[in-house]
Every structure is written in C-alpha cells, then in structure tokens.
Design an enzyme around this catalytic site. Structure first.
Site, PDB file in Angstrom:
ATOM      1  N   LYS A  87       0.814  -1.214   0.000  1.00 22.54           N
ATOM      2  CA  LYS A  87       0.000   0.000   0.000  1.00 22.54           C
ATOM      3  C   LYS A  87       0.849   1.265   0.000  1.00 22.54           C
ATOM      4  O   LYS A  87       0.370   2.324  -0.378  1.00 22.54           O
ATOM      5  CB  LYS A  87      -0.956   0.013   1.209  1.00 22.54           C
ATOM      6  N   LYS A 109      -4.838  -9.385  -8.009  1.00 14.51           N
ATOM      7  CA  LYS A 109      -6.115  -9.709  -7.357  1.00 14.51           C
ATOM      8  C   LYS A 109      -7.128  -8.610  -7.628  1.00 14.51           C
ATOM      9  O   LYS A 109      -6.768  -7.443  -7.816  1.00 14.51           O
ATOM     10  CB  LYS A 109      -5.906  -9.889  -5.854  1.00 14.51           C
ATOM     11  N   LYS A 161     -10.453  -3.240  -4.379  1.00 16.75           N
ATOM     12  CA  LYS A 161     -11.245  -2.008  -4.394  1.00 16.75           C
ATOM     13  C   LYS A 161     -10.463  -0.868  -5.020  1.00 16.75           C
ATOM     14  O   LYS A 161     -11.022   0.055  -5.565  1.00 16.75           O
ATOM     15  CB  LYS A 161     -11.653  -1.617  -2.977  1.00 16.75           C
TER      16      LYS A 161
END
Ligand code: TYM
Length: 332
Positions: free
Chosen positions: A112, A195, A198
C-alpha cells in the site's frame, strides 16, 4: 458453538466479487455452525483519508450487503467496529507488544505504501494489522474466514495472542485462519495477474456486487483472456481463463474438471456467456435486497446498534481480562 470473527472495510460503495466469493460465501456457510461475529471495520477504513459523509454511507452500504448476501443479523452479530470502544483500547495494548520490525514486515503495508512512499502513509496504516488482531482476539474467535491476502495478518494475530499469553498468563484464544483454496484469490478481469481489489486501477476489471446486471455482463464479455483458444484451468499460463473458470465453478456449482469437459472445443465467448449468467443470477437478487435495506437507513442503523450492544458485552469482558492481566488498576 465455537466463535467466528471476520470483517470487511467500508472502503467502497460496493463490495466486489473477491470480497463476495473469498469471504462472504464462506461466512454464509459457516454462520450456521459458529457463533459468528461480523464487523464493518470503519476504524480500519480511516487509516487512509475518508470523506465523513461518504464514510457513513459506505458503512451502511457494507452492512446492507452483508445482510442482503445472507448474513442473518438476528442469528449472527453484525455490527460497526467504531460502536464498540474495546477495539481501539485493545489495539493500544497489543501495539505495545508488537515489534517495530515485525510490523514492518507486513506485505500489505509495503504494497500500500509502495506507490506513494512511507512519508505519505499514516501511523494508523502502519499499525492497522494490530487493530485487526484486536478485532479477532476480543471475541475469543477460534476461526477467521478470509481471502488469501489476509493470511499474514492472521498469522500476526496468532503470534500476538501467544506472546501475550506467555507474558501475562492465558488470556486469548489463538485463532485459526480459514481460507478456501479455490476461492482464496479472485483476479481482476482486465489484469488477471493481480487480485481484484477495491483500489484496482481498471474499473472494468472489477465486478461490483451492486453493479447493474448489464454492467456485469459487459465487464465479463470484455475480460482479458489469451490467444491460445482452449478452455482449461492453468493459472500460470492462462490466468484470465482460469479466473473465469473459478467464478463459474464457485457460482455455478460444477467442478473445474467438469467445466473443462463441458467447454472442450468451445470458444471463449461461450465461457464468458456462462460466467455472465452465473454472476448475474447470484448478484442481482443481492443487489435488489441491499437497495431495499438502504431505502430505510434508520431501520438499518437500529439493527446495527442492537448488534453492537451484543458485541460490546463480549468485547468489554475480554478487555477487562486484558487490563487486569497487564496490571492496570481496577475502577471501583
Ligand atoms: P478487505 O475489506 O480488504 O476484504 C474483505 C475480505 O475480502 C477478501 N478479499 C478477497 N478474497 C478473494 N479474492 C480477492 N480478490 C479478494 N479481495 C478481498 C479479504 O481477504 C477479506 O477476507 N484487513 C481486512 C479487514 C479486517 C478483518 C479483521 C478481517 C479487519 N479486521 C479481522 C478478518 C478479521 C481487510 O482489509 O479486508
């Protein structure tokens, strides 16, 4: 019944096929055999900037989708994390027994922060997995059903539980992770090497649970495949086709080998058509039910508050145990 805990972040207007297939389908199955606690983890969501009004809306939408997908808020405990103060309180205690190096090894944090760099990250994002450990340990959960991307966080939770128990005496149940091999990771339709997420950068690669049926069909029809032309499950060589086979297998109830036999000699168009039918058949009723629930937000809020009281009673008792074990003075 043994206890189960899991949760999702209210970080988008809709859950996606990865959340639904990797987690919610398991939750639905397991809630019958477990005393299940499901949280909408809004404390986790604010580890990245959130607009307050939008956060409230996303929180309700996430809860509505749990219920619409089949989580029963009178049998299971379905609540919003920020309404139970013990989460933040236990997270603090666990922060003090978590190594800085240990926290630095969390791959999700590294992923992230890879783009924007460490300077842009909040300390909350860094200690996020410790809050997640608190979520699980507060409920004496024996099992935590999640997708593959959460495995490392559950391992950290186990380590922290064991460490606390050996330092301060038996206090926590050490939880087991539950990840279903077939559905552990659903991939982005446009970018089947990554993957479904969101924050994925291809809107067309994400199947949202609340997408209108015709949007779902469009996205599936434009899914990236390959030039090989044969329909077989081979995630390394044929990630796009394999991902479609997984979706069809899970939602349609056939095994992958049965699907390979059924589609032998047929084209990708046929496969996509079948996947689109299966996804729409599964998602459309969930969408309708979720929109119905969202039409009465006051009632939804009441259900969530009632559930938060149940959750609070369990969590508060664990927190007392912890505070006593670490040597905090009792409030008399
Ligand atoms: P979150 O909100 O990112 O995702 C919710 C659940 O969906 C699963 N998932 C997937 N499964 C398969 N394929 C995918 N592409 C995919 N994307 C997401 C996730 O594994 C997860 O099960 N940190 C957690 C939330 C959390 C939590 C907890 C979970 C906070 N506290 C305690 C369990 C127990 C998260 O961000 O999940």
């Amino acid at each position: 019944k043994p206890r189960l805990f899991s949760g999702m972040q209210p970080s988008a207007d809709s859950l996606h096929a990865g959340n639904y297939i990797g987690a919610l389908l398991q939750w639905k199955q397991l809630q019958r055999d477990y005393d299940a606690v499901f949280s909408v983890v809004d404390l986790h969501a604010i580890t990245v900037p959130q607009d307050p009004a939008t956060l409230r809306e996303k929180t309700r939408r996430t809860a509505a989708q749990y219920i619409a997908a089949g989580i029963d808020p009178s049998a299971s405990t379905l609540y919003v994390q920020s309404q139970v103060p013990a989460h933040a309180q236990l997270a603090w205690v666990l922060n003090t027994i978590t190594g800085y190096g240990e926290a630095s090894r969390m791959t999700q944090f590294k992923d992230k922060t890879a783009k924007q760099g460490l300077e842009a990250a909040s300390v909350g994002l860094f200690t996020y997995p410790v809050l997640q450990a608190a979520d699980i340990l507060l409920y004496d959960a024996e099992i935590v059903p999640v997708g593959e991307d959460q495995r490392q966080h559950i391992e950290l939770t186990r380590d922290l539980a064991q460490r606390f128990n050996s330092r301060f005496g038996e206090t926590f149940v050490v939880p087991e992770v539950s990840i279903l091999k077939e559905t552990a990771k659903v991939y982005d339709l446009q970018n089947p090497g990554s993957k479904m997420s969101k924050s994925g950068d291809t809107e067309n690669g994400i199947l949202w649970l609340l997408d209108e049926p015709n949007r779902l069909v469009k996205k599936i029809k434009s899914a990236v495949t390959d030039n090989d032309g044969s329909i077989r499950y081979d995630p390394a060589e044929k990630p796009g086709v394999s991902n479609l086979l997984t979706l069809l297998s899970v939602l349609g109830g056939s095994t992958i080998p049965a699907l390979e036999a059924e589609f032998a000699g047929r084209g990708y168009g046929d496969l996509k058509g079948a996947v689109a039918d299966a996804v729409v058949a599964e998602f459309a009723p969930v969408r309708e039910r979720a929109l119905e629930l969202l039409a009465d937000p006051a009632e939804l809020d009441r259900v969530l508050t009632g559930n938060a009281e149940r959750a609070d009673a369990i969590a508060e008792a664990t927190l007392r145990r912890v505070y006593d074990a670490v040597g905090f003075l009792p409030r008399r």
